[in-house]
Scaffold this motif. Structure first.
Motif, mmCIF file in Angstrom:
data_model
loop_
_atom_site.group_PDB
_atom_site.id
_atom_site.type_symbol
_atom_site.label_atom_id
_atom_site.label_comp_id
_atom_site.label_asym_id
_atom_site.label_seq_id
_atom_site.Cartn_x
_atom_site.Cartn_y
_atom_site.Cartn_z
ATOM 1 N N ALA A 63 0.826 -1.208 0.000
ATOM 2 C CA ALA A 63 0.000 0.000 0.000
ATOM 3 C C ALA A 63 0.856 1.252 0.000
ATOM 4 O O ALA A 63 1.934 1.281 0.613
ATOM 5 C CB ALA A 63 -0.921 0.013 1.214
ATOM 6 N N LEU A 64 0.375 2.275 -0.683
ATOM 7 C CA LEU A 64 0.951 3.615 -0.615
ATOM 8 C C LEU A 64 0.187 4.370 0.459
ATOM 9 O O LEU A 64 -1.053 4.342 0.479
ATOM 10 C CB LEU A 64 0.827 4.318 -1.961
ATOM 11 C CG LEU A 64 1.411 5.736 -2.048
ATOM 12 C CD1 LEU A 64 2.934 5.688 -1.931
ATOM 13 C CD2 LEU A 64 0.991 6.406 -3.364
ATOM 14 N N THR A 65 0.897 5.032 1.383
ATOM 15 C CA THR A 65 0.238 5.650 2.532
ATOM 16 C C THR A 65 0.690 7.090 2.750
ATOM 17 O O THR A 65 1.758 7.500 2.306
ATOM 18 C CB THR A 65 0.543 4.861 3.819
ATOM 19 O OG1 THR A 65 1.965 4.920 4.074
ATOM 20 C CG2 THR A 65 0.109 3.422 3.701
ATOM 21 N N GLU A 66 -0.150 7.827 3.460
ATOM 22 C CA GLU A 66 0.213 9.131 4.017
ATOM 23 C C GLU A 66 0.061 9.022 5.527
ATOM 24 O O GLU A 66 -0.988 8.585 6.004
ATOM 25 C CB GLU A 66 -0.682 10.229 3.451
ATOM 26 C CG GLU A 66 -0.453 10.486 1.962
ATOM 27 C CD GLU A 66 -1.377 11.548 1.403
ATOM 28 O OE1 GLU A 66 -2.328 11.947 2.126
ATOM 29 O OE2 GLU A 66 -1.174 11.972 0.249
ATOM 30 N N GLU A 67 1.096 9.399 6.282
ATOM 31 C CA GLU A 67 1.123 9.110 7.710
ATOM 32 C C GLU A 67 1.449 10.349 8.538
ATOM 33 O O GLU A 67 2.421 11.047 8.259
ATOM 34 C CB GLU A 67 2.148 8.003 7.990
ATOM 35 C CG GLU A 67 1.900 6.769 7.140
ATOM 36 C CD GLU A 67 2.937 5.678 7.329
ATOM 37 O OE1 GLU A 67 3.606 5.676 8.391
ATOM 38 O OE2 GLU A 67 3.089 4.828 6.427
ATOM 39 N N ALA A 68 0.623 10.583 9.552
ATOM 40 C CA ALA A 68 0.892 11.640 10.521
ATOM 41 C C ALA A 68 1.777 11.068 11.620
ATOM 42 O O ALA A 68 1.863 9.850 11.787
ATOM 43 C CB ALA A 68 -0.422 12.146 11.110
ATOM 44 N N PRO A 69 2.473 11.908 12.383
ATOM 45 C CA PRO A 69 3.269 11.383 13.503
ATOM 46 C C PRO A 69 2.378 10.547 14.429
ATOM 47 O O PRO A 69 1.238 10.913 14.700
ATOM 48 C CB PRO A 69 3.768 12.654 14.204
ATOM 49 C CG PRO A 69 3.791 13.684 13.125
ATOM 50 C CD PRO A 69 2.601 13.375 12.255
ATOM 51 N N TYR A 70 2.908 9.427 14.899
ATOM 52 C CA TYR A 70 2.094 8.549 15.747
ATOM 53 C C TYR A 70 2.975 7.706 16.656
ATOM 54 O O TYR A 70 4.175 7.571 16.451
ATOM 55 C CB TYR A 70 1.205 7.638 14.896
ATOM 56 C CG TYR A 70 1.942 6.614 14.053
ATOM 57 C CD1 TYR A 70 2.432 5.424 14.611
ATOM 58 C CD2 TYR A 70 2.140 6.814 12.686
ATOM 59 C CE1 TYR A 70 3.104 4.490 13.846
ATOM 60 C CE2 TYR A 70 2.815 5.880 11.918
ATOM 61 C CZ TYR A 70 3.291 4.716 12.495
ATOM 62 O OH TYR A 70 3.955 3.788 11.732
ATOM 63 N N HIS A 71 2.322 7.140 17.655
ATOM 64 C CA HIS A 71 2.938 6.131 18.526
ATOM 65 C C HIS A 71 1.983 4.957 18.543
ATOM 66 O O HIS A 71 0.865 5.071 19.036
ATOM 67 C CB HIS A 71 3.162 6.689 19.932
ATOM 68 C CG HIS A 71 3.843 5.708 20.852
ATOM 69 N ND1 HIS A 71 3.898 5.889 22.209
ATOM 70 C CD2 HIS A 71 4.493 4.547 20.594
ATOM 71 C CE1 HIS A 71 4.545 4.874 22.758
ATOM 72 N NE2 HIS A 71 4.910 4.053 21.798
ATOM 73 N N PHE A 72 2.408 3.832 17.997
ATOM 74 C CA PHE A 72 1.508 2.697 17.830
ATOM 75 C C PHE A 72 2.252 1.409 18.164
ATOM 76 O O PHE A 72 3.434 1.265 17.854
ATOM 77 C CB PHE A 72 1.002 2.634 16.381
ATOM 78 C CG PHE A 72 -0.137 1.680 16.159
ATOM 79 C CD1 PHE A 72 -1.432 2.036 16.484
ATOM 80 C CD2 PHE A 72 0.088 0.426 15.616
ATOM 81 C CE1 PHE A 72 -2.492 1.167 16.272
ATOM 82 C CE2 PHE A 72 -0.959 -0.455 15.400
ATOM 83 C CZ PHE A 72 -2.255 -0.084 15.731
#
Length: 329
Positions: A63-72
């Motif tokens: 998948a091609l994605t756009e990602e915001a800063p996160y903690h997962f």
């Protein structure tokens, strides 16, 4: 059958045969969609486009994605997860009581082959391309290219580095999202196999070690008993592999090999499964809150427990508890 105006034969039966329908359903069940992967569960990752829109495969998806800063917290996985950021990605990864900071350059590849949960902290917004390859394909490659009966293949947990061949192959998969002429399961499978072979060649070759013969192949009963009892007694805290090795009275490297031979899994995987087992027991046999159970089983919080529990059992802790109570009524 009937004659069309141009005198060609045409079928009046447009419905597929029953066996064709059944085959289609079975094929659909065997597919590996992006919805079965860890990134689909992360609300901070937006999937722009995926292999779900193409001819799906049973062993690879991407998948091609756009990602915001996160903690997962990603649960224990199997197979390979490759991530190629298209801009600089700064990340902090915690796994097996170790913490590492990564700066991943554009088109470099982060590879995770870990069998234990990992905490992934993305510190900046990125566009990225993710590839997931099932363990069955990795095992197939090992069986064909290595004497797997005589060797133990040890994978590194996480890798973040430049590798031109792997990057090129990941780019090739990404291009299938843009080039309609390449939309085929055959090409996806071909590139996935090439990726697995390159990963094995580059990152596991030095870790190929002869399997032990005789008594030293496994921990002796006394060693194993001490280690298992220590794990059971310390699930609420962090359990380090170095401490387990000291309890067994062997080096860390020797301990990992011999524990794997004894329990058929890594120490980290065993600890994780023991935590899940205890959580299942507490959910079934007590009315303790899920937040209390998370802490009692060594998970950082409810979210960590829920994510890990769902990936291992297929349901969340709350659903598991409801189902167990319903069975008893």
């Amino acid at each position: 059958m009937h004659l069309a105006p141009n005198n060609t034969l045409q079928s009046t039966d447009c419905e597929p045969k029953a066996d064709t329908k059944l085959a289609s359903k079975l094929n659909a069940l065997n597919m590996f969609p992006i919805t079965q992967t860890s990134i689909f569960m992360n609300k901070d990752i937006h999937i722009v486009r995926s292999s779900h829109e193409m001819a799906e495969s049973s062993t690879v998806c991407f998948a091609l994605t756009e990602e915001a800063p996160y903690h997962f917290t990603y649960g224990a996985g199997s197979g390979l997860w490759l991530m190629m950021p298209l801009n600089i990605a700064n990340a902090k990864v915690r796994f097996n009581d170790l913490e590492e900071n990564f700066t991943i350059a554009p088109n470099d590849v982060f590879i995770n082959s870990n069998q234990a949960p990992i905490d992934f902290h993305l510190e900046n917004s990125i566009t990225a391309f993710h590839v997931f390859i099932k363990s069955s394909l990795v095992e197939e490659a090992i069986g064909k290219f290595y004497q797997s009966g005589k060797y133990k293949i040890l994978f590194p947990a996480n890798i973040a580095r430049s590798n031109s061949t792997i990057s090129m192959l990941v780019q090739s998969l990404r291009n299938t999202l843009k080039n309609s002429a390449q939309k085929s399961e055959l090409l996806m499978e071909y590139i996935a196999r090439a990726l697995v072979v390159e990963f094995l060649r580059k990152f596991s070759e030095e870790a190929l070690e002869p399997a032990f013969d005789g008594v030293n192949d496994a921990l002796n009963p006394s060693q194993l008993k001490r280690v298992v009892e220590y794990i059971d007694a310390n699930l609420t805290s962090s359990i380090r592999t170095n401490d387990l090795a000291a309890i067994a009275g062997v080096s860390r490297t020797n301990f990992i090999k011999r524990f794997n031979s004894s329990m058929h899994c890594t120490p980290a995987r065993y600890i994780f499964l023991t935590r899940i087992k205890r959580a299942r027991k507490l959910l079934k046999q007590s009315d303790l809150s899920i937040s209390f159970i998370a802490v009692a089983c060594g998970f950082s919080d409810v979210a960590h427990l829920s994510t890990s529990f769902r990936r291992e059992t297929g349901v969340t802790p709350s659903v598991f508890r409801k189902e167990r109570h319903a069975e008893e009524d």
